[in-house]
Each structure stands twice: as C-alpha cells, then as structure tokens.
Write an enzyme that holds these catalytic residues in place. Sequence first.
Site, PDB file in Angstrom:
ATOM      1  N   LYS A  79      -6.940  21.828  57.660  1.00 41.30           N
ATOM      2  CA  LYS A  79      -7.875  20.711  57.470  1.00 41.30           C
ATOM      3  C   LYS A  79      -7.514  19.567  58.415  1.00 41.30           C
ATOM      4  CE  LYS A  79      -9.786  17.834  53.696  1.00 41.30           C
ATOM      5  NZ  LYS A  79      -9.665  17.462  52.269  1.00 41.30           N
ATOM      6  N   SER A 154     -14.057  17.548  49.750  1.00 41.07           N
ATOM      7  CA  SER A 154     -14.042  17.198  51.149  1.00 41.07           C
ATOM      8  C   SER A 154     -13.563  18.327  52.066  1.00 41.07           C
ATOM      9  CB  SER A 154     -13.148  15.973  51.350  1.00 41.07           C
ATOM     10  OG  SER A 154     -11.797  16.281  51.049  1.00 41.07           O
ATOM     11  N   SER A 178     -11.103  18.272  45.916  1.00 45.35           N
ATOM     12  CA  SER A 178     -11.495  18.568  47.301  1.00 45.35           C
ATOM     13  C   SER A 178     -11.093  19.934  47.832  1.00 45.35           C
ATOM     14  CB  SER A 178     -10.940  17.496  48.242  1.00 45.35           C
ATOM     15  OG  SER A 178     -11.766  16.361  48.206  1.00 45.35           O
TER      16      SER A 178
END
Lengths: 495, 495
Positions: A79, A154, A178
């Site tokens: 990420k 997210s 997330s």
Amino acid sequence: MSIEQLTALEIGRRIAAGEVSSREVTAHFLQRIEGGNARINAFVHVDPERSLQLAEDADRRLAAGELTSPLAGVPIAIKDILCEEGVPTSCGSRMLEGFAPPYTATAVQRLLDAGMVPLGKTNMDEFAMGGSTETSVYGVSRNPWDLERTPGGSSGGAAAVLAAGLAPLSIGSDTGGSVRQPAAFCGVCGLKPTYGRISRYGLVAFASSLDQVGPLAHTIEDIAACLQVLAGHDPRDSTSLAAEVPQYAAQLGRPLKGLKVGVIREHVEHAALDGAIRLAVERGQQQLAGLGAQIVEVHLPHTQYSVATYYLVAPSEASGNLSRYDGVHYGFRQVGSAGAGAASPLDAMISRSRSVGFGEEVKRRIMLGTFALSSGYYDAYYKKGQQVRRLIANDYQTAFEQVDVLLGPVTPTTAFKLGEKSSDPVQMYLCDLFTVGANLAGVPSLSIPAGLDEKGLPLAVQLQAPVLEEPRLLQVAHQMQRAGFFEQKLANDTL
Amino acid sequence: MTTAPYKIVIGLEVHVQLSTESKLFCSCETTFGAPPNTQICPVCLGLPGALPVLNRRAVELAIRTGLALHCEIAPETKWDRKNYFYPDLPKGYQISQFDQPICGPGYLDFPDPERDGESLRVRLIRAHLEEDAGKSMHDEAAGRADSRIDLNRTGTPLLEIVSEPDLRSAPAAKAFLTELRLLLTYLGVSDCNMQEGSLRADANVNLHIDKEGRTLATPIVEVKNLNSFRAVERALNYETQRQYDAWLKTGQEMGQAPKQTRGWDDAAGVTVPQREKEESSDYRYFPDPDLVPLHIAAEQLQSLGQGGGQRLEGLPAALRRELETEHGLKPYDADVIVSQGRGVVEYFQSAVSAGAVAKRVSSWIQQDVLRTLNETGGSIETFPVGAARLAELLQAIETGELDNSRGKDVFQYWLTQGVSELSVAKTALGIASVDRGELEALCRELLDENPKVVEQVREGNLKGLGSLIGAAKKKNPNADPKLVRELCQQLIEAL
Ligand SMILES: [Zn+2]
C-alpha cells in the site's frame, strides 16, 4: 493452472523447489500488471526493473540457503502508505506527490528480509481517509468484480490487485476497517492484527492509536504465513508489543469442537444490514455449528456509538499527525501572497500549501479533529470520545468472557457504485459501523469471503478474537475455508 | 529601593538542556556547534511514518534533578502533543508534558544576595520534560529575506522548571538562577552553558503597588531572551521601572490588559514587545498516541536518589554548611569555594585533610589558585600545584619554616618552573632562615639610612615601616617582613 491462480504459499513452494524462479514469477505478475492495471487503477507506482532485481536477489539468496520463509521469492503489493527507501510513497496525496522517503518501514523491511519481492505501490484513499479509494490524487480504483463499483478503501488498491490476479499477496493498513472492508468488497481475506502486533514504524500515520498494518490474501494459510513475516516487537515503535510471536500455521488444523462462537446481535440485526450479508453470516453460523462449535448470541451494547467515537478519536489524532505537512521541509509547497488572515508570507505559504495539497476529505477530518481538541470543546468531544472508547473496549472484554470468537458482518452492504457516497460523508462514515470497534478495542479482526450475491458481488463475514489471539482467529477461519465456506477466486479475467 | 511604593513579583521559567548523548526521542547526537542539519534522522525531521522512542537517560536526569529540587516525582507520567505551526518545528507539534509533569512541587533554597549568611526559598510548581525545537536563522540583510533552518537542536531534551512567583527583586532572581545553575552543574545533568542555550530563562514579571491602603497588581509581562545572568538582572530592573511608569500613565491593572510578551534587547538595554505566535492561546494539547505512559517505580527512585547517591549528597547547600560548620569558614568564603564547582571543593577538602589549616587553604585558593586559573583559563583538575603540595607549603608557612611572602615565591616558582619538592624550590630560590642577630643588624642599617622614616614613625606615623620592609627584602629576600617590622619598631622606640 496459471501462476496467478495459485496461493502465495504454493508459489513459494515451487520457487523453493526450483520448479520456477522468483524472477519468472515476478515477471509474470509484472506482465499481468502491465496488461490489467489500467482497467482497475490499483497500482500507482511500479518499477519493474527494481522488482526483477529484488527477485534475482531472492533467487540467489535461496540458492545460497539464506532464506527460510515459505514466502521467500513471492511477490507482494505494498500500500502506498508504507515507506520504502527511495520508492515514491505518497499516501494518495498531492501533498506527498513525488516524495521518496530516505528510509524503509519495519513491516516492509521484514518482507525484504524474508526474500519477498515488492511489486509496487497500491492505490488508496488520501492518507487512508475513506472507504472507496475515490479520494486518491491518482484517481479512483475500480473493483475487478464490477468496474462500476468501488473496491472499497482505504486499501482499495491492495484488495483489487488480489482479485484481479495482479499480485498473490498484499499488505495494507487498517485504521477503522481499511483492510477488512476492501477485502470484503473484493472477495479476499484481510486481517487487522492486534494493535501493536506489527510495527507502525514507517507506516505513514493517520490515527496512531488505531493504525495497524495487515495482510490481504486469498487463503488463510497465506494470511498466516504473511503475518508470520510481519509480526514482532520493534524497538523503533514504542507501541509495538513485546509478546512472543507464535507459529501461526501451527494451529490452523485444530478442530473447533468445544469452541464458543458469539454472534453479535447489534451487528446482525442492524437495520442497515443487507439481507444477503445477513444470510452469509447465518451460513457461517451453521457451518461453524457443523464443525462442532457452540453458537451463542452476544452483545456489544455500545455499537451505536462506535462510529461517532471513531470519528472523534481518529480525526483528533490525524489533525496532529498531518500537521507536519506544512510545505516547509518536504512535499508539496505553494507560495502565495499573504491573503486576509495570514500574518506573514510564511503563514501564507503554510496555509496555501495545506489548502491546495490536501483533498477535501482530509481537510474535513483535520478540521473535525482540530475542533474536537480545541479549548472549550476538548472535554465534550475528544475526552468524551476517549471515555466511550473505553466502554466499547469493555464491551469486547465482556463478550470475550463468554465466547472465544465473534462472528458478524464486515460491511452493511456489498461494494457500492463509484460516486454513490462520495458526496455524502456521513453515509460513507456509516459504512465503518461494524469494523471500527476492533480498532477502538485493539483486538484482531479478520474479513473472509462468503461467496457471491445474486449480482455476482463478493459477500464476506467478519471474525474477531481477543487481543493476541490471532492463532484462534486463523484457526476458525481456516476450518471454515476447509469446509468450503469460501475458496480462492479471481474476478473474471479478461486478460 | 526600600522606599519604592511597589514590590516586584517575579516567577521564572527555566529551560535546561539535559546532557544526554542522544536526543529525547531518537538516537541523533546532541553536540553543540555541528554543521547545520548534520545531526538529524527521520524521527527528529518528523518524516512521515517515523516514530519517537523515549531516551531513558533523559528521564533519569530529570528525576535526579527533581529529587535535588525536593520535587515530588510522579509515579506515572505521560507525553502530550503541543500543537502549533512553526518552520523550526518539523512535526507541527512539540512533544511535551501537559498535565502530568515528571516532577511535581518542590523548592530551591539559595543564599540571599542582600543579607549575608541568610537564605531565600523559591517554591517550584513543576518541572517537565520536552523536546527542543530547531533554530530559524533569518537573513533579511541585503534585501534577500532568506530564512534558513537548522534542525540539529530539534528533539534535544529540555527540562522546563517553573517557579512560583516568589522572587521579589532582580538580584534575588539572579541569585536563584546562579544557585540553580550551580546545582545542575553539581548534579552533572546539564552543562548549563547560557551562550550555547543550554540554560534559558524567561521571567514573568509584574508589580504589586500600594495605593490608598489597597494593593493592586499590574498586568503580567513575560520577558524572554535572557541570555546571561547580567541580562536577567538588567532586564528585570528595566522592566520594573517600565511597568511602574506604564501604570502611572495608564493605571492599567491585571486583567485589564492581556498578558504581554516582551524580549530583552541587551544592546539597547530595553525590553521590546514581541510578535505573539498565532493561536498561542490554544495549543490543543492531547496525549501523544505514539508514546506509552511512563511508570516510575519506587526502586528506580531509590537507586537514582541513593545509588547515584554520593552525587545527590554533596550538593552546594550541604557543602556550604560543611565548610562553615566543620571548617569554620565564613559564609562568604564558603560560598566562593562552593560556587567554583565540585573540583575546587574537593581540592579544598584534600588540602585540609592533608594537614593544612582550613582558613589558610581558603584564602590561598581564593587569592592564588583561582587567580591563576582565571589568568591561564585552566581547570582545577589539571592545576599543576596539587592539593597535597599546597598543603605541604601551607604547613611550612604555619610552622614558620618560611614566611607567607616567600611561600608565594615558592608557589610562583612551581607554576613557572614545574612542581618540585619544597626543599628543592627553597634551595633554588635561596630561601634560608635568617637568625635574629643578623636581622637586627640589617634593621639598624636601615634605620641609619632612612632618618626621615625614623622621624615619622617616632611621630606616630607607622606607614613608613612599610618602606623599611621593602628595603629589607631588597637587601635580603629571606627577611621575614613581620619580624622586620617588629624589630624596626622596637629599635626606633629604644632610640
Ligand atoms: Zn534524530
């Protein structure tokens, strides 16, 4: 069977056995990224040369007998919130566009040490604030199961690359869901470990007391193997736990006989919960009962306050954590004439850099947090939030005095359409209803797939366990996986 | 001053830089004067994802200081973020301690500068740990308006000591700071170098004015930039007069005007209003979620208070008492010696225990040793004439083996020619005892040669004896001045 349809552990086994090289595997995924990323916009930064170089290093180290992890040589997606030395790390924000940190996050370093191969950075909501990966400066990511829909957020990119077969493993971060919510939307497994189990050093902070790195994968074995690499005390993170790291794969095969599973009544009976998801939870219940577990109903009575609490605690911490982005030392800077209210050119520069460098959602949360911490409001908001947080943690404690694990939904709905909630922040916040509790209480929580609904969209259920009981959590999920509750499944591949 | 119709009321805030090898929350060095931005790392630069880790040494030094200041040490303390934007504050917040300082109420006694032998007590409110900011250097010369930032100092540990407004005069404030610095130096917790900013004082000042049987208070002014003890005294004297004049003009009392911040301009000898930092009234303190609360065990206090114990025992106040009561020194002399630091005190103690008379040691240290150190810039630890050697010399003077002035010759000889046995120095200087008959002959000779002096002395003007002594020393350097004086006087009387 093509490589992308294998589990990460199977890929690792074949690499270790010399059936295929890490370089070949890495090249395969890079090729798939090349062909498939444009559709879903899940990777925001890929450096094929570097990845191949790292893969060759892994091959060499494997040959030299230096690598012992079963995931050695296996590629993994990172990420865009985790720092890697010299690699762009921008948190999906204009504020950090082009920023390449001079150091590597502990979590990433552990992957590298194990001989795993970063494929690139995955898209996310700006500074991890969002549930749809629609607020990134790199544009929206799409759900491989339905390109009109969000992959969640997210860590939307992290989940989408798995569903699309662009990477065999991913790591994301989970502050209020997330990792778990995008895993649910994309039909993969996603773990938020116990707070402090994985070092936060080098994880760009959103809300420090809630943030936790977590792996996403197609199977529970893969989750366990990846957690094994990531978990452990880090002297550079004061909140990291000193507790010994167990062998996560060791308990996966244990039967569930005698285990008590609590179904969270406030979650399954919530009015906002989609019928298909409720049915998925029921199916999970039945299957667990069939595996010998005892099913009981439990309460988390403060559930109704969890979203409000989360949206006081997280923005408050974020308002401080994001103060460092002021255009002075690094990142985005906008110089401008001192406008009204700015006392000096310097104030104007800081103010403009932040006004332009941050997106709307980030600014909204900074303002929420700033307000909650302001003198005169602190007691009513921040402090009250902390008090209710304690009540929510107590709810979990009480529940875990009665049961070993909790079962419930991850999200109220399946993946929603892009743009559907982006103009209504409150609707977006309410999507976090079932996930924020685990962050507020610090307990480990896992999202596992539960088949598809009639629209062909992934369903999911959530399992939660007491602090540091990841082995139990993985054991339950693995037994369900073995009994056929879910299987590794890529979204329709049009490559 | 005693007739002034007002009383000055002063409270001090003192920032002490603790002598740790590394910074408060990272392992960067704290050496003063390194090239700009060479002692920095991701943590003190506030890079995204970097996390603070507490330097335990700073906590130990803070506790030791707290114990020496009779403070209550908090069994549990925590870290708070103080939020404000400033270019030399890279995180946008300073890690400090808000409502649970490591050191609670205490006090410091110090010699009253206005009454010899008496002492004053200032109560301390608290002392807390915090990290220092960096340094902004504004170069607005040549119209360039350039600002540069050096972050070497960022993150250096500071102990902020806050006093009650117990001080009632500028000399008392100076004396308090002098004693505090001496104590900190004895404790070895700080080098207390004011030029390098290791000791920085701010003063909160106002006046209590008696008017028509009522005492009114003027608005409190915070005076900053007090870079030397002299500056403290001058600034407070200036501020007293300024506030009185302002009151005469405006009649403003406390509460009728906001608290003002003024900076001391040493060159101009005035205080000038300083620009208030924006939002300075609301720092939005909240507990830093990146750090864990600190528990200070009773055993740890014990070991710091007693184990490091010798150091906590031999502190200035106790040493002064020892020098006065055990060695019979006057308070003034005891203070001079103790104020020179532990090295000089130990030198004194060694000389006395080697057999020299305390008062003579005291006077030789003050007149000869300290003067030499001042001239050469040397330190007592490397002073060529060791305590034992000095004691030997002083004992010889005591027994009359040589007189005081020949003693000084030996001392000088040692300093210039190197230290030797006393006998060697005596031979080299031709020091030998002169018998009484010989000396009497010398005196007669002198009286014959100086009839005018003889006349003066007979008329009762004894000053002339001095010139006779000088002349005697010229004829024979070993002539004991005391004896010469005695003999001459007797001979003149007998004439
Ligand atoms: Zn540093």
